[in-house]
Design an enzyme around this catalytic site. Structure first.
Site, PDB file in Angstrom:
ATOM      1  N   HIS A  44      30.619 -11.961  -4.597  1.00 17.22           N
ATOM      2  CA  HIS A  44      29.364 -12.345  -3.948  1.00 17.22           C
ATOM      3  C   HIS A  44      29.559 -13.773  -3.413  1.00 17.22           C
ATOM      4  O   HIS A  44      30.315 -14.550  -3.989  1.00 17.22           O
ATOM      5  CB  HIS A  44      28.272 -12.311  -5.021  1.00 17.22           C
ATOM      6  N   ASP A  51      30.971 -13.735 -13.382  1.00 15.82           N
ATOM      7  CA  ASP A  51      29.676 -13.575 -12.722  1.00 15.82           C
ATOM      8  C   ASP A  51      29.077 -12.271 -13.244  1.00 15.82           C
ATOM      9  O   ASP A  51      29.471 -11.178 -12.848  1.00 15.82           O
ATOM     10  CB  ASP A  51      29.873 -13.527 -11.205  1.00 15.82           C
ATOM     11  N   GLN A  67      25.312  -8.658 -12.256  1.00 13.96           N
ATOM     12  CA  GLN A  67      25.048  -7.209 -12.243  1.00 13.96           C
ATOM     13  C   GLN A  67      25.291  -6.575 -13.610  1.00 13.96           C
ATOM     14  O   GLN A  67      24.710  -5.531 -13.911  1.00 13.96           O
ATOM     15  CB  GLN A  67      25.926  -6.497 -11.211  1.00 13.96           C
ATOM     16  N   LYS A 106      17.545 -10.492 -11.158  1.00 10.79           N
ATOM     17  CA  LYS A 106      18.178  -9.174 -11.184  1.00 10.79           C
ATOM     18  C   LYS A 106      17.922  -8.462 -12.493  1.00 10.79           C
ATOM     19  O   LYS A 106      18.468  -7.386 -12.747  1.00 10.79           O
ATOM     20  CB  LYS A 106      19.690  -9.314 -10.946  1.00 10.79           C
ATOM     21  N   CYS A 114      25.418 -10.410   0.852  1.00  9.37           N
ATOM     22  CA  CYS A 114      26.007 -11.709   0.458  1.00  9.37           C
ATOM     23  C   CYS A 114      27.454 -11.535   0.019  1.00  9.37           C
ATOM     24  O   CYS A 114      27.904 -12.177  -0.944  1.00  9.37           O
ATOM     25  CB  CYS A 114      25.199 -12.394  -0.644  1.00  9.37           C
TER      26      CYS A 114
END
Lengths: 153, 290
Positions: B3, B80, B83, B106, B244
């Site tokens: 991302h 990261d 998600q 999210k 993104c």
């Protein structure tokens, strides 16, 4: 409430498939790229002018049917106008597409009013305005140059 | 596979410090090329910054293995987890990552707030990045000393309301069986994939293994932003665009994609309107191509 079918009319799809004034102008005095970061819609505007008037205007681009058909319908609306008139027309269109003012029932706006359903799809407004914002930048450049030659003149 | 939020900060760092940025290649099966990753590592590698679950493809990366390999080369690892934290869960200790980040928005929480986790010894060794109230121990006209972490990194009045909201969202998610949630999302994703394939002219960007409950796709010859307007009419919200992740979408060979994302509030009934909207877009544009 307009639906997608009422926006993707024959007019829009026809302009998308067979756009007007499409193609690179290699001898263009002004070239301006417009790009929508969020979706990748990409447009190049080519402009030639004489005595403060738009004499030639063409575009090439890649993107959604709205961005490309809007460019195709826009060009005949700006050709032959003075820079000032063209900027004013661009501002008029932007007010219409954002719902600030209604699309008038006159000949100038009759074709582009095919986009009026987009007022209800605010996320698509940036598609419809990409070409208009891009040509405005090209006109600003042309206008600056024109005014500086007048002063030197 | 990253991302932009895991690319741009490194560009900014590169401008300041001149660091070199290298990307791990993606295989045709939409998994990371782990062999190439190993070869990219050297004693000069300071940090491996990696997305746990791709926000475009849904690919779940083998973070345990990657972290181990990186540590063997003396590199720190940042995960990261934007998600993974909301969809498959995150155990930073088990994973042994040095840093992890994820966002509230999210995971059912408010926007503009998130988590940056770092191992305690790293937090202890890091200087403050922002000065202000709350982060200091003692201040004189000529000098100041700082409090311990985490306060040292929390200058000024914090975003209290959103932190409370985020806390509630985390409580809510913590009470949910994330394994069952993951299965539910994948079930919906698989079903959507099958139904979309049935329409024809649908191009899928979907890994066959190690995936979570999202599905990126395109309708051949029709821009995703045009398709999305038809889905809008059906009451279906999907993301259309570059997500993104421009380098990844470019690598897929397209300008943009559509992405259906499934979560705990989705059911099988949500898939029919999705399929209907895609069909309608195809029909309207087919008429134009007559």
């Amino acid at each position: 409430m307009p639906t997608a079918d009422s926006i993707y009319t024959d007019i829009i799809l026809e302009h998308y498939k067979n756009p007007n004034h499409y193609g690179e102008l290699q001898y263009a005095e002004f070239e301006q790229r417009g790009y929508n970061e969020s979706c990748g819609d990409d447009i190049n505007i080519y402009l030639n002018s004489k005595d403060g008037k738009i004499t030639e205007l063409q575009f090439i681009g890649k993107g959604c049917a709205i961005s490309q058909s809007s460019a195709s319908m826009m060009i005949p609306m700006l050709l032959g106008l003075t820079f000032e008139e063209a900027i004013e027309r661009i501002e008029q269109f932007k007010k219409m597409i954002t719902g600030e003012t209604p699309f008038p029932d006159d000949e100038t706006f009759i074709e582009i009013s095919a986009l009026k359903g987009l007022v209800k799809y605010p996320v698509r407004v940036k598609c419809a305005t990409l070409a208009w914002n891009t040509v405005r930048k090209a006109i600003r450049m042309a206008d600056l140059k024109y005014k500086s030659t007048l002063q030197q003149g | 596979m990253e991302h932009h939020s895991n690319i741009i900060p490194w560009h900014l760092l590169s401008e300041r410090k001149g660091v070199n940025i290298k990307a791990v290649p993606i295989q045709d099966d939409l998994q990371l090329d782990l062999k190439a990753f190993s070869n990219l590592l050297s004693s000069r590698t300071k940090l491996v910054a990696l997305i746990h679950v791709s926000n475009v493809l849904g690919t779940i990366n083998p973070v345990h293995e990657i972290i181990k390999t990186a540590h063997n080369h003396g590199a720190k690892v940042l995960i990261d987890a934007s998600q993974s934290a909301p969809h498959i869960g995150l155990d930073v200790k088990d994973m042994d990552c040095d840093f992890a980040v994820f966002s509230s928005h999210k995971m059912l929480g408010p926007t503009g707030i998130g988590v940056l986790y770092a191992k305690a010894e790293l937090l202890e060794s890091m200087p403050p990045f922002l000065g202000g109230g709350e982060m200091i121990s003692e201040v004189t006209i000529s000098n100041s000393t700082y409090r311990e972490h985490p306060w040292r990194f929390e200058a000024g009045t914090p975003n209290i309301a959103d932190a409370i909201g985020f806390g509630k969202a985390l409580d809510y998610l913590s009470a949910i069986d994330l394994k069952a949630l993951h299965e539910h999302e994948c079930y919906l994703r698989d079903h959507a994939m099958e139904r979309l394939q049935g329409i024809g002219d649908v191009v899928l960007y979907a890994p066959a293994r190690n995936y979570s409950g999202i599905l990126s796709f395109n309708l051949k010859g029709i821009h995703p932003h045009d398709v999305v307007t038809f889905l809008d009419d059906e009451g279906v919200c999907v993301r259309a665009g570059q997500h993104c992740a421009q380098p990844l979408v470019t690598k897929l060979g397209v300008n943009a994609t559509l992405r259906a994302s499934f979560y705990l509030y989705n059911t099988l009934d949500d898939i029919e309107p999705l399929v209907e909207g895609v069909k309608k877009a195809k029909e309207v544009f087919a008429c134009a191509n007559r």
